[in-house]
Structures are given as C-alpha cells and as structure tokens.
Design an enzyme around this catalytic site. Structure first.
Site, PDB file in Angstrom:
ATOM      1  N   PRO A   9     -22.892 -41.761   5.319  1.00 20.97           N
ATOM      2  CA  PRO A   9     -23.790 -42.579   6.123  1.00 20.97           C
ATOM      3  C   PRO A   9     -25.104 -41.900   6.462  1.00 20.97           C
ATOM      4  O   PRO A   9     -25.156 -40.705   6.743  1.00 20.97           O
ATOM      5  CB  PRO A   9     -22.986 -42.875   7.391  1.00 20.97           C
ATOM      6  CG  PRO A   9     -21.911 -41.856   7.436  1.00 20.97           C
ATOM      7  CD  PRO A   9     -21.636 -41.474   6.022  1.00 20.97           C
ATOM      8  N   ASN A  10     -26.142 -42.701   6.397  1.00 24.75           N
ATOM      9  CA  ASN A  10     -27.514 -42.354   6.773  1.00 24.75           C
ATOM     10  C   ASN A  10     -28.219 -41.443   5.780  1.00 24.75           C
ATOM     11  O   ASN A  10     -29.411 -41.180   5.934  1.00 24.75           O
ATOM     12  CB  ASN A  10     -27.575 -41.751   8.190  1.00 24.75           C
ATOM     13  CG  ASN A  10     -27.065 -42.719   9.223  1.00 24.75           C
ATOM     14  OD1 ASN A  10     -27.462 -43.883   9.230  1.00 24.75           O
ATOM     15  ND2 ASN A  10     -26.168 -42.269  10.076  1.00 24.75           N
ATOM     16  N   ARG A  17     -35.680 -39.782   7.913  1.00 26.40           N
ATOM     17  CA  ARG A  17     -34.871 -39.512   9.111  1.00 26.40           C
ATOM     18  C   ARG A  17     -34.931 -38.034   9.486  1.00 26.40           C
ATOM     19  O   ARG A  17     -34.506 -37.174   8.727  1.00 26.40           O
ATOM     20  CB  ARG A  17     -33.420 -39.913   8.823  1.00 26.40           C
ATOM     21  CG  ARG A  17     -32.470 -39.624   9.949  1.00 26.40           C
ATOM     22  CD  ARG A  17     -31.052 -40.043   9.563  1.00 26.40           C
ATOM     23  NE  ARG A  17     -30.124 -39.620  10.590  1.00 26.40           N
ATOM     24  CZ  ARG A  17     -29.057 -38.877  10.377  1.00 26.40           C
ATOM     25  NH1 ARG A  17     -28.761 -38.480   9.166  1.00 26.40           N
ATOM     26  NH2 ARG A  17     -28.276 -38.536  11.376  1.00 26.40           N
ATOM     27  N   TYR A  22     -33.427 -32.465   8.377  1.00 24.17           N
ATOM     28  CA  TYR A  22     -32.899 -32.780   7.050  1.00 24.17           C
ATOM     29  C   TYR A  22     -33.890 -32.571   5.909  1.00 24.17           C
ATOM     30  O   TYR A  22     -33.518 -32.719   4.747  1.00 24.17           O
ATOM     31  CB  TYR A  22     -32.382 -34.222   7.028  1.00 24.17           C
ATOM     32  CG  TYR A  22     -31.302 -34.459   8.044  1.00 24.17           C
ATOM     33  CD1 TYR A  22     -30.051 -33.880   7.901  1.00 24.17           C
ATOM     34  CD2 TYR A  22     -31.533 -35.247   9.165  1.00 24.17           C
ATOM     35  CE1 TYR A  22     -29.051 -34.075   8.840  1.00 24.17           C
ATOM     36  CE2 TYR A  22     -30.539 -35.455  10.113  1.00 24.17           C
ATOM     37  CZ  TYR A  22     -29.306 -34.867   9.945  1.00 24.17           C
ATOM     38  OH  TYR A  22     -28.322 -35.063  10.875  1.00 24.17           O
ATOM     39  N   ASN A  73     -21.060 -34.820   0.716  1.00 25.04           N
ATOM     40  CA  ASN A  73     -21.774 -34.723   1.980  1.00 25.04           C
ATOM     41  C   ASN A  73     -21.384 -35.990   2.729  1.00 25.04           C
ATOM     42  O   ASN A  73     -21.978 -37.048   2.522  1.00 25.04           O
ATOM     43  CB  ASN A  73     -23.286 -34.643   1.778  1.00 25.04           C
ATOM     44  CG  ASN A  73     -24.029 -34.493   3.094  1.00 25.04           C
ATOM     45  OD1 ASN A  73     -23.465 -34.705   4.161  1.00 25.04           O
ATOM     46  ND2 ASN A  73     -25.300 -34.143   3.021  1.00 25.04           N
ATOM     47  N   ALA A  76     -21.839 -37.845   9.071  1.00 24.75           N
ATOM     48  CA  ALA A  76     -21.092 -37.862  10.331  1.00 24.75           C
ATOM     49  C   ALA A  76     -19.590 -38.064  10.136  1.00 24.75           C
ATOM     50  O   ALA A  76     -18.797 -37.668  10.993  1.00 24.75           O
ATOM     51  CB  ALA A  76     -21.651 -38.940  11.254  1.00 24.75           C
ATOM     52  N   GLU A  97     -17.440 -29.342   0.191  1.00 18.48           N
ATOM     53  CA  GLU A  97     -18.148 -30.021   1.281  1.00 18.48           C
ATOM     54  C   GLU A  97     -19.537 -29.406   1.387  1.00 18.48           C
ATOM     55  O   GLU A  97     -19.690 -28.194   1.303  1.00 18.48           O
ATOM     56  CB  GLU A  97     -17.386 -29.810   2.584  1.00 18.48           C
ATOM     57  CG  GLU A  97     -18.071 -30.373   3.804  1.00 18.48           C
ATOM     58  CD  GLU A  97     -17.357 -30.005   5.098  1.00 18.48           C
ATOM     59  OE1 GLU A  97     -18.047 -29.947   6.128  1.00 18.48           O
ATOM     60  OE2 GLU A  97     -16.130 -29.763   5.086  1.00 18.48           O
ATOM     61  N   HIS A  99     -23.649 -29.748   3.354  1.00 18.73           N
ATOM     62  CA  HIS A  99     -24.533 -30.317   4.372  1.00 18.73           C
ATOM     63  C   HIS A  99     -25.916 -29.713   4.225  1.00 18.73           C
ATOM     64  O   HIS A  99     -26.055 -28.531   3.899  1.00 18.73           O
ATOM     65  CB  HIS A  99     -24.001 -30.030   5.781  1.00 18.73           C
ATOM     66  CG  HIS A  99     -22.636 -30.575   6.004  1.00 18.73           C
ATOM     67  ND1 HIS A  99     -22.412 -31.904   6.269  1.00 18.73           N
ATOM     68  CD2 HIS A  99     -21.424 -29.980   5.955  1.00 18.73           C
ATOM     69  CE1 HIS A  99     -21.111 -32.096   6.386  1.00 18.73           C
ATOM     70  NE2 HIS A  99     -20.491 -30.948   6.191  1.00 18.73           N
ATOM     71  N   LEU A 100     -26.912 -30.524   4.492  1.00 18.47           N
ATOM     72  CA  LEU A 100     -28.295 -30.053   4.461  1.00 18.47           C
ATOM     73  C   LEU A 100     -28.565 -29.068   5.587  1.00 18.47           C
ATOM     74  O   LEU A 100     -29.207 -28.040   5.391  1.00 18.47           O
ATOM     75  CB  LEU A 100     -29.250 -31.247   4.581  1.00 18.47           C
ATOM     76  CG  LEU A 100     -29.245 -32.209   3.397  1.00 18.47           C
ATOM     77  CD1 LEU A 100     -29.718 -33.581   3.835  1.00 18.47           C
ATOM     78  CD2 LEU A 100     -30.097 -31.665   2.276  1.00 18.47           C
ATOM     79  N   SER A 101     -28.091 -29.398   6.777  1.00 13.17           N
ATOM     80  CA  SER A 101     -28.325 -28.550   7.951  1.00 13.17           C
ATOM     81  C   SER A 101     -27.105 -27.670   8.202  1.00 13.17           C
ATOM     82  O   SER A 101     -26.014 -27.946   7.703  1.00 13.17           O
ATOM     83  CB  SER A 101     -28.605 -29.413   9.186  1.00 13.17           C
ATOM     84  OG  SER A 101     -27.448 -30.149   9.550  1.00 13.17           O
ATOM     85  N   ARG A 106     -25.771 -26.650  15.394  1.00 13.20           N
ATOM     86  CA  ARG A 106     -26.175 -27.907  16.026  1.00 13.20           C
ATOM     87  C   ARG A 106     -25.232 -28.248  17.178  1.00 13.20           C
ATOM     88  O   ARG A 106     -24.568 -27.382  17.719  1.00 13.20           O
ATOM     89  CB  ARG A 106     -26.230 -29.001  14.958  1.00 13.20           C
ATOM     90  CG  ARG A 106     -27.283 -28.643  13.890  1.00 13.20           C
ATOM     91  CD  ARG A 106     -27.525 -29.717  12.893  1.00 13.20           C
ATOM     92  NE  ARG A 106     -27.968 -30.937  13.559  1.00 13.20           N
ATOM     93  CZ  ARG A 106     -27.890 -32.134  13.003  1.00 13.20           C
ATOM     94  NH1 ARG A 106     -27.398 -32.285  11.796  1.00 13.20           N
ATOM     95  NH2 ARG A 106     -28.311 -33.198  13.655  1.00 13.20           N
ATOM     96  N   ARG A 110     -20.462 -31.344  16.087  1.00  5.67           N
ATOM     97  CA  ARG A 110     -20.656 -31.178  14.641  1.00  5.67           C
ATOM     98  C   ARG A 110     -19.977 -29.915  14.105  1.00  5.67           C
ATOM     99  O   ARG A 110     -19.976 -29.671  12.907  1.00  5.67           O
ATOM    100  CB  ARG A 110     -22.138 -31.142  14.299  1.00  5.67           C
ATOM    101  CG  ARG A 110     -22.864 -32.436  14.603  1.00  5.67           C
ATOM    102  CD  ARG A 110     -24.296 -32.392  14.099  1.00  5.67           C
ATOM    103  NE  ARG A 110     -25.098 -33.442  14.671  1.00  5.67           N
ATOM    104  CZ  ARG A 110     -25.168 -34.686  14.197  1.00  5.67           C
ATOM    105  NH1 ARG A 110     -24.480 -35.028  13.125  1.00  5.67           N
ATOM    106  NH2 ARG A 110     -25.937 -35.578  14.793  1.00  5.67           N
TER     107      ARG A 110
END
Length: 146
Positions: A9-10, A17, A22, A73, A76, A97, A99-101, A106, A110
């Site tokens: 999602p997103n 965004r 990101y 990825n 959420a 798995e 993730h960009l960040s 964070r 998360r």
C-alpha cells in the site's frame, strides 16, 4: 530464474508521498531500473503493486510453481499482516523483505515486522537502492542453493 517483486500500500505514490522519507523516485522508475538490473543478471523480474492485502496474498499464491524468489516491500502491512506472513510461509518461496526507509529509526510501531522472522534477509534504509541490494542478496542466496 524468475523473481516476483511485490509492493504494498501507498507505494504507488512514490515520488509524491513524503519525499524526505521515501525519496523522489517513482515506483515506475524503480521497477524499470530493477528490471534492467535483473535482466543483466539473467533474472526475469515480474512486478506487482496493490493497496489491497487480499490482492497481494492472491499474487503470492500465484507465484507457486512460477517464481524461485520473492522481493517484498509490504509497506504498512509489514507491521500488521499475519495473513501476508502466512501466505509467504505457505508457498515456501524464499523471500527478502525490503524498505526504502530504515524502519527501526522511525516510529516505534514500525519496529515490528511480521515478515522478517521467515525472510532470507531484510534490507532497509537505503532508499531506492534497497531494491537493488535486496535483489542481489536474493539472487546470491538462490544461486547458493537456497
């Protein structure tokens, strides 16, 4: 070798965004570059993005018998979806798995991943380069007999 790239999602909003978190690359740009890298390494990469948990689960199920590895990825859903974890476990396809960040730098919610415990590895915090690093790691794992 066939690898499935799943984006949750997103991630369709990449480039618009929260670019401070990101980055400015769009998902299309990331997918195009990663597909080029994969092809140069003899890997067929198929990309899929959905904002819907059920669609991601269905695509994971479809990967049985077709994909040797999965890059995911889950956005959420990483922190909330036991169903995606169960789907990945059920198909028994090695996955990474990504993730960009850096999710551990964070918000505390998360920091937990429902996917990491079953993954071959986790790559996070390198922006768009996380995709390339994850692909490289997965391909290395698969070629070593994983």
């Amino acid at each position: 070798m066939h690898v499935l790239l799943l984006n949750g999602p997103n991630l369709n909003l990449l480039g618009q965004r929260e670019p401070g978190i990101y980055g400015c690359d769009t998902l299309a740009t990331i997918e195009t570059e990663l597909t080029r890298e994969a092809k140069a390494d003899g890997v067929e990469l198929v990309c899929f993005q959905s904002n819907f948990e059920g669609a991601l689960i269905e695509r994971i199920h479809q990967a049985m018998g077709e994909s040797q590895g999965i890059l995911i990825n889950a956005g959420a859903y990483t922190h909330s979806s036991i169903a995606i974890r169960d789907a990945l476990t059920g198909v028994a396809i090695p996955y990474v798995e990504l993730h960009l960040s850096n999710t551990h730098a964070r918000e505390p919610f998360r920091h937990q991943s429902y996917l990491a415990g079953r993954a071959v590895g986790v790559v996070s915090g390198f922006g768009a380069k996380s995709y390339s690093l994850a692909l490289s790691g997965l391909v290395h794992h698969l070629r070593q007999g994983g």
